[in-house]
Design a protein around this motif. Structure first.
Motif, PDB file in Angstrom:
ATOM      1  N   ALA A 172       0.836  -1.200   0.000  1.00 57.91           N
ATOM      2  CA  ALA A 172       0.000   0.000   0.000  1.00 57.91           C
ATOM      3  C   ALA A 172       0.872   1.253   0.000  1.00 57.91           C
ATOM      4  N   TYR A 173       1.930   1.241   0.799  1.00 62.73           N
ATOM      5  CA  TYR A 173       2.831   2.401   0.867  1.00 62.73           C
ATOM      6  C   TYR A 173       3.502   2.660  -0.478  1.00 62.73           C
ATOM      7  N   ARG A 174       4.000   1.592  -1.109  1.00 59.81           N
ATOM      8  CA  ARG A 174       4.695   1.770  -2.385  1.00 59.81           C
ATOM      9  C   ARG A 174       3.753   2.334  -3.453  1.00 59.81           C
ATOM     10  N   ASN A 175       2.522   1.854  -3.453  1.00 61.50           N
ATOM     11  CA  ASN A 175       1.573   2.363  -4.442  1.00 61.50           C
ATOM     12  C   ASN A 175       1.249   3.833  -4.202  1.00 61.50           C
ATOM     13  N   LEU A 176       1.034   4.194  -2.925  1.00 61.93           N
ATOM     14  CA  LEU A 176       0.684   5.579  -2.604  1.00 61.93           C
ATOM     15  C   LEU A 176       1.854   6.531  -2.827  1.00 61.93           C
ATOM     16  N   ILE A 177       3.040   6.124  -2.417  1.00 64.74           N
ATOM     17  CA  ILE A 177       4.199   7.016  -2.491  1.00 64.74           C
ATOM     18  C   ILE A 177       4.555   7.325  -3.936  1.00 64.74           C
ATOM     19  N   THR A 178       4.232   6.412  -4.824  1.00 63.12           N
ATOM     20  CA  THR A 178       4.483   6.650  -6.247  1.00 63.12           C
ATOM     21  C   THR A 178       3.429   7.582  -6.831  1.00 63.12           C
ATOM     22  N   ARG A 179       2.188   7.335  -6.451  1.00 63.09           N
ATOM     23  CA  ARG A 179       1.083   8.113  -7.009  1.00 63.09           C
ATOM     24  C   ARG A 179       1.029   9.533  -6.439  1.00 63.09           C
ATOM     25  N   GLN A 234      15.426   2.001   2.898  1.00 60.29           N
ATOM     26  CA  GLN A 234      14.861   0.866   3.601  1.00 60.29           C
ATOM     27  C   GLN A 234      13.714   0.249   2.809  1.00 60.29           C
ATOM     28  N   VAL A 235      12.867   1.117   2.243  1.00 56.89           N
ATOM     29  CA  VAL A 235      11.743   0.613   1.441  1.00 56.89           C
ATOM     30  C   VAL A 235      12.252  -0.129   0.216  1.00 56.89           C
ATOM     31  N   ASP A 236      13.292   0.407  -0.409  1.00 53.25           N
ATOM     32  CA  ASP A 236      13.858  -0.262  -1.588  1.00 53.25           C
ATOM     33  C   ASP A 236      14.368  -1.646  -1.231  1.00 53.25           C
ATOM     34  N   ARG A 237      15.049  -1.764  -0.069  1.00 55.36           N
ATOM     35  CA  ARG A 237      15.560  -3.069   0.360  1.00 55.36           C
ATOM     36  C   ARG A 237      14.405  -4.037   0.634  1.00 55.36           C
TER      37      ARG A 237
END
Length: 281
Positions: A30-37, A99-102
């Protein structure tokens, strides 16, 4: 204890769009989707972007999430206080993204190793199996049979300098006139997939005599061609393996074998045969 003005009055789970029972994997996705959008570089709101980051800071950390669930309050660590103060939070944002990338990479590796996301090889093999008998699978074994094996890639097994008897057909016609008993040296070595067999018994069948008289006529040899002279007679027999060559997998010395292919020339005392042309008994 410190409450940020933009965080204390909101539900962090609602910010990320997940339930309070969401697992770590759901929260990360959910975080990855939101942070991109919602990234400001893509037209997103900067405050909304910061709030999403802060929500993930809490819910993406087990101890912080536990404290938040129990108290509804947030606590900054010494490191967070330093990173928020020094450089306007730029260092904290960079560390968070790393950290998110890892975590993202670890998640992708775990998914690709699961049954739901097979490797290219595993997926191809599954597709081949689903085709059934309509497709012949091409393996290392049948590739070696079709194209051979480079001699420099293996070491041949030397054989002693001995001679063997064989009943050879020199010309088509009456067996008494066409057959001759000769003694010739066996090959000097066993090549890839070959075995040396001592023939213990070989019958004389009507089919064998037909081959001698006509060359097989409508009865074709294994290559699809009529037999040509000279050739060693005999289609049936039983023998014992006395030596195995390189690449032989299922036979060993003293194994008893039958011919598994026609026109192997079993009327001889010693025969060098391909392992695939024999049947172990």
């Amino acid at each position: 204890m410190v409450d940020g003005p933009d965080v204390a009055e909101v539900d962090l789970y609602a910010v990320l769009g997940v339930s309070r029972t969401a697992k770590d994997l759901e929260i990360r996705r959910a975080y990855r989707n939101l942070i991109t959008r919602e990234h400001p570089d893509k037209g997103g709101d900067a405050d909304r972007f910061t709030l999403i980051q802060r929500a993930y800071d809490v819910l993406g950390n087990d101890s912080k999430r536990k404290q938040y669930d129990e108290t509804g309050r947030l606590e900054k660590t010494v490191d967070e206080e330093f990173m928020d103060t020094f450089g306007g939070g730029a260092f904290r944002d960079k560390a968070r993204q790393q950290q998110v990338d890892r975590e993202s990479m670890a998640e992708q590796l775990a998914v690709r190793q699961s049954d739901q996301f097979q490797s290219h090889t595993a997926g191809f093999e599954a597709w081949m199996r689903s085709r059934g008998d309509s497709v012949t699978t091409f393996t290392a074994e049948n590739a070696a049979d079709q194209f051979g094996v480079v001699k420099s890639s293996y070491e041949a097994v030397p054989l002693p300098n001995i001679r063997a008897y064989q009943a050879r057909c020199k010309a088509f016609g009456k067996p008494k006139e066409s057959l001759e008993l000769i003694c010739e040296a066996i090959p000097q070595a066993l090549e890839w997939g070959e075995v040396l067999v001592s023939m213990r018994a070989a019958p004389v069948n009507p089919g064998d005599l037909y081959d001698v008289q006509t060359g097989g006529g409508t009865h074709l040899g294994s290559s699809g061609e009529v037999l040509k002279t000279p050739f060693v007679g005999g289609n049936d027999g039983i023998g014992v393996v006395v030596k195995v060559g390189p690449g032989v997998k299922n036979l060993q010395e003293n194994d008893w074998v039958l011919p598994f292919k026609s026109h192997l020339g079993t009327w001889r005392s010693l025969a060098v045969l391909k392992e695939k042309d024999t049947l172990k008994i």
